[in-house]
Scaffold this motif. Structure first.
Motif, PDB file in Angstrom:
ATOM      1  N   LYS A 103     -20.876-109.020  33.597  1.00 51.26           N
ATOM      2  CA  LYS A 103     -21.307-108.020  32.614  1.00 51.26           C
ATOM      3  C   LYS A 103     -21.102-108.529  31.184  1.00 51.26           C
ATOM      4  CE  LYS A 103     -20.799-103.664  35.173  1.00 51.26           C
ATOM      5  NZ  LYS A 103     -20.028-102.380  35.284  1.00 51.26           N
ATOM      6  N   GLU A 104     -19.972-109.156  30.932  1.00 52.68           N
ATOM      7  CA  GLU A 104     -19.710-109.672  29.584  1.00 52.68           C
ATOM      8  C   GLU A 104     -20.695-110.790  29.234  1.00 52.68           C
ATOM      9  OE1 GLU A 104     -18.321-110.227  25.849  1.00 52.68           O
ATOM     10  OE2 GLU A 104     -17.876-108.544  27.204  1.00 52.68           O
ATOM     11  N   LEU A 105     -20.968-111.656  30.188  1.00 62.83           N
ATOM     12  CA  LEU A 105     -21.929-112.731  29.938  1.00 62.83           C
ATOM     13  C   LEU A 105     -23.332-112.169  29.734  1.00 62.83           C
ATOM     14  CD1 LEU A 105     -20.657-115.337  32.542  1.00 62.83           C
ATOM     15  CD2 LEU A 105     -20.499-115.516  30.054  1.00 62.83           C
ATOM     16  N   ALA A 106     -23.697-111.174  30.522  1.00 63.10           N
ATOM     17  CA  ALA A 106     -25.021-110.562  30.366  1.00 63.10           C
ATOM     18  C   ALA A 106     -25.168-109.924  28.987  1.00 63.10           C
ATOM     19  CB  ALA A 106     -25.248-109.522  31.460  1.00 63.10           C
ATOM     20  N   GLY A 114     -32.313-110.697  22.286  1.00 65.79           N
ATOM     21  CA  GLY A 114     -32.762-109.567  21.488  1.00 65.79           C
ATOM     22  C   GLY A 114     -33.211-108.416  22.371  1.00 65.79           C
ATOM     23  N   GLY A 115     -32.581-108.312  23.528  1.00 67.31           N
ATOM     24  CA  GLY A 115     -32.941-107.274  24.494  1.00 67.31           C
ATOM     25  C   GLY A 115     -31.807-107.072  25.474  1.00 67.31           C
ATOM     26  N   VAL A 116     -32.163-106.728  26.705  1.00 68.17           N
ATOM     27  CA  VAL A 116     -31.167-106.445  27.743  1.00 68.17           C
ATOM     28  C   VAL A 116     -31.254-107.513  28.821  1.00 68.17           C
ATOM     29  CG1 VAL A 116     -30.400-104.812  29.499  1.00 68.17           C
ATOM     30  CG2 VAL A 116     -31.254-103.971  27.294  1.00 68.17           C
ATOM     31  N   ALA A 117     -30.114-108.048  29.206  1.00 67.26           N
ATOM     32  CA  ALA A 117     -30.024-108.983  30.329  1.00 67.26           C
ATOM     33  C   ALA A 117     -29.212-108.316  31.427  1.00 67.26           C
ATOM     34  CB  ALA A 117     -29.364-110.291  29.900  1.00 67.26           C
ATOM     35  N   SER A 118     -29.705-108.383  32.649  1.00 65.04           N
ATOM     36  CA  SER A 118     -29.010-107.749  33.768  1.00 65.04           C
ATOM     37  C   SER A 118     -27.904-108.650  34.291  1.00 65.04           C
ATOM     38  CB  SER A 118     -30.005-107.448  34.887  1.00 65.04           C
ATOM     39  OG  SER A 118     -29.319-107.013  36.050  1.00 65.04           O
ATOM     40  N   LEU A 123     -25.295-115.777  37.592  1.00 63.14           N
ATOM     41  CA  LEU A 123     -24.637-116.414  38.734  1.00 63.14           C
ATOM     42  C   LEU A 123     -23.502-117.280  38.215  1.00 63.14           C
ATOM     43  CD1 LEU A 123     -24.455-117.370  41.733  1.00 63.14           C
ATOM     44  CD2 LEU A 123     -26.163-119.124  41.143  1.00 63.14           C
ATOM     45  N   ILE A 124     -22.270-116.967  38.625  1.00 60.46           N
ATOM     46  CA  ILE A 124     -21.107-117.786  38.254  1.00 60.46           C
ATOM     47  C   ILE A 124     -21.055-118.981  39.204  1.00 60.46           C
ATOM     48  CG2 ILE A 124     -18.639-117.808  37.790  1.00 60.46           C
ATOM     49  CD1 ILE A 124     -20.253-115.804  36.098  1.00 60.46           C
ATOM     50  N   VAL A 271     -15.860-123.969  35.938  1.00 57.11           N
ATOM     51  CA  VAL A 271     -16.527-122.668  35.898  1.00 57.11           C
ATOM     52  C   VAL A 271     -17.702-122.738  34.921  1.00 57.11           C
ATOM     53  CG1 VAL A 271     -14.820-121.796  34.223  1.00 57.11           C
ATOM     54  CG2 VAL A 271     -16.250-120.183  35.473  1.00 57.11           C
ATOM     55  N   GLY A 272     -18.874-122.368  35.430  1.00 63.40           N
ATOM     56  CA  GLY A 272     -20.094-122.323  34.642  1.00 63.40           C
ATOM     57  C   GLY A 272     -20.920-121.132  35.072  1.00 63.40           C
ATOM     58  N   TYR A 273     -22.145-121.046  34.559  1.00 64.01           N
ATOM     59  CA  TYR A 273     -22.984-119.922  34.981  1.00 64.01           C
ATOM     60  C   TYR A 273     -24.451-120.203  34.680  1.00 64.01           C
ATOM     61  CZ  TYR A 273     -22.474-118.446  30.034  1.00 64.01           C
ATOM     62  OH  TYR A 273     -22.439-118.391  28.660  1.00 64.01           O
ATOM     63  N   LEU A 274     -25.306-119.493  35.406  1.00 66.27           N
ATOM     64  CA  LEU A 274     -26.755-119.521  35.229  1.00 66.27           C
ATOM     65  C   LEU A 274     -27.248-118.124  34.911  1.00 66.27           C
ATOM     66  CD1 LEU A 274     -28.071-121.552  38.323  1.00 66.27           C
ATOM     67  CD2 LEU A 274     -27.973-122.368  35.966  1.00 66.27           C
TER      68      LEU A 274
END
Length: 413
Positions: A103-106, A114-118, A123-124, A271-274
């Motif tokens: 949620k924090e990353l989104a 400039g919008g909403v990311a779900s 993916l962590i 630790v990374g993410y997509l």
């Protein structure tokens, strides 16, 4: 009924036929191993990979080869991991990753968009490496055309080879930025374009203008874009860094890959993410779940602490890198026969030398003078006659390493 005899291990060892059976088993196993061939996927990587493993550093060798921060992970991040373990966060995490972290990353990705990311599209991953692997193996089919700059981070080509894709390297312009005309030709019918920004190994930063030009080149096509932005907090240009996520023309086709390794000095934490289009992330998640499973829970909670508290630490490390950058540039500019590129981001310099010697041989030669660097040819055919130097090292190591590099080059004149 006659009772069944139970043999102890010692008794079995003296069974009349046990030695012959053991010999036969070992011979059979040897025959199997001797006839073993790696999978075709592995053989493709072995045939095409440019990646090299340098000998372990010994004695007083100065290393300017490592792409790793020499800072310790900030204390509060280490404390958060210890606290998480003490509180019992030792069980499996959800396969996509801890919801609070996603949620924090989104939310942060949404600010770039400039919008909403779900959060369901985050993916962590087991470091940025696993993120890149999951994305490329989740997208690329055998025969698919994948375009990469040349030179660039060598892992991309290896992953495309493993997937069976066709690698199309595109030489950079003289200033080490994209040659947009060459890129336009290469992108015809491409499944994927992969790049890093800021760049490893060149240290350049692709500007908003370049990214918008890329958007124009892929407009109306089905080409996906994988933007590896591992060094995005380490930029030294007057203009602020621009993510591919901020370019409207790249919306709907960009897969964003990040890692905690560089900004937060967390390389060993893995630790990374997509983030990207839902269907692409679902495919990447299937790959990651198959290869890696869920991420370490305590590490994810430590990563959340890094996001929330490490702004001052990033600024402190950035300031130190900037000073080291100036030190290395000044030293290299005093060496005859070196052409030093403009270091705009990351913590690398990619100087070109004028001696007629392959980069791999030059690296071996310089080791004899007490300094380790990486060959430019490791990052692509057009990296030949270049060296990659990292200033993620102490000021003392940089000064001494540059001095030894100068001595090594002087010995060849």
């Amino acid at each position: 009924m006659k009772p069944r005899r139970l043999y102890s291990p010692g008794t079995i060892a003296h069974h009349p036929t046990s030695q012959s059976r053991t010999t036969m088993t070992l011979e059979s196993a040897t025959a199997v191993v001797n006839g073993f061939q790696p999978s075709e996927a592995v053989q493709r990587v072995l045939r095409t990979s440019l990646r090299v493993q340098q000998p372990q550093s010994k004695g007083d060798l100065v290393s300017l080869a490592m792409g790793e921060p020499d800072f310790d992970t900030p204390a509060q991040v280490r404390a958060a991991a210890a606290k998480a373990l003490e509180e019992g966060h030792t069980h499996y995490s959800p396969l996509l990753g801890e919801l609070e972290l996603r949620k924090e990353l989104a939310a942060r990705i949404g600010q770039l968009l400039g919008g909403v990311a779900s959060s369901s599209d985050v993916l962590i991953t087991q470091g940025g490496t696993a993120g890149l692997s999951a994305a490329i193996l989740g997208i690329v089919n055998p025969g698919d055309k994948v375009v990469i700059p040349d030179p660039t981070y060598s892992l991309y080509a290896d992953l495309v080879s493993m997937a069976g894709g066709t690698i199309v390297p595109v030489p950079l312009a003289e200033d080490l930025h994209w040659d947009l005309e060459a890129l336009a030709d290469a992108l015809q019918d491409a499944k994927l374009f992969v790049f890093c920004n800021p760049s490893n190994p060149t240290g350049i930063v692709h500007s908003r203008r370049e990214l918008e030009a890329l958007a124009d080149l892929v407009a109306g096509t089905k080409t996906l874009v994988l933007s590896d932005e591992a060094y995005s907090d380490l930029v030294y240009t007057p203009e602020p860094f621009v993510s591919a996520l901020e370019i409207p023309g790249l919306a709907g086709r960009t897969i964003y890959c990040q890692t905690f390794s560089k900004s937060y000095a967390m390389t060993g934490w893995r630790v990374g993410y997509l983030w990207g289009p839902s269907e692409v992330i679902k495919a990447a998640a299937r790959v990651h779940n198959t290869f890696n499973g869920s991420m370490n829970t305590a590490v994810q909670l430590a990563a959340l602490t890094a996001l929330m508290t490490c702004g001052p630490d990033i600024e402190r490390m950035h300031a130190s890198y900037a000073a080291r950058r100036e030190l290395m540039v000044a030293g290299l500019n005093r060496i005859p026969g070196l052409t030093v590129s403009s270091p705009e981001g990351a913590f690398y310099l990619f100087p070109k030398y004028d001696v007629d010697m392959p980069a791999a041989e030059m690296v071996a030669h310089l080791r004899d003078f007490g300094v380790a660097v990486r060959p430019g040819s490791e990052f692509g055919r057009n990296g030949e006659n270049h060296l990659r130097l990292s200033y993620a090292a102490s000021a003392e190591a940089i000064s001494l390493g540059v001095e030894r590099l100068a001595a090594g080059l002087a010995a060849l004149r």
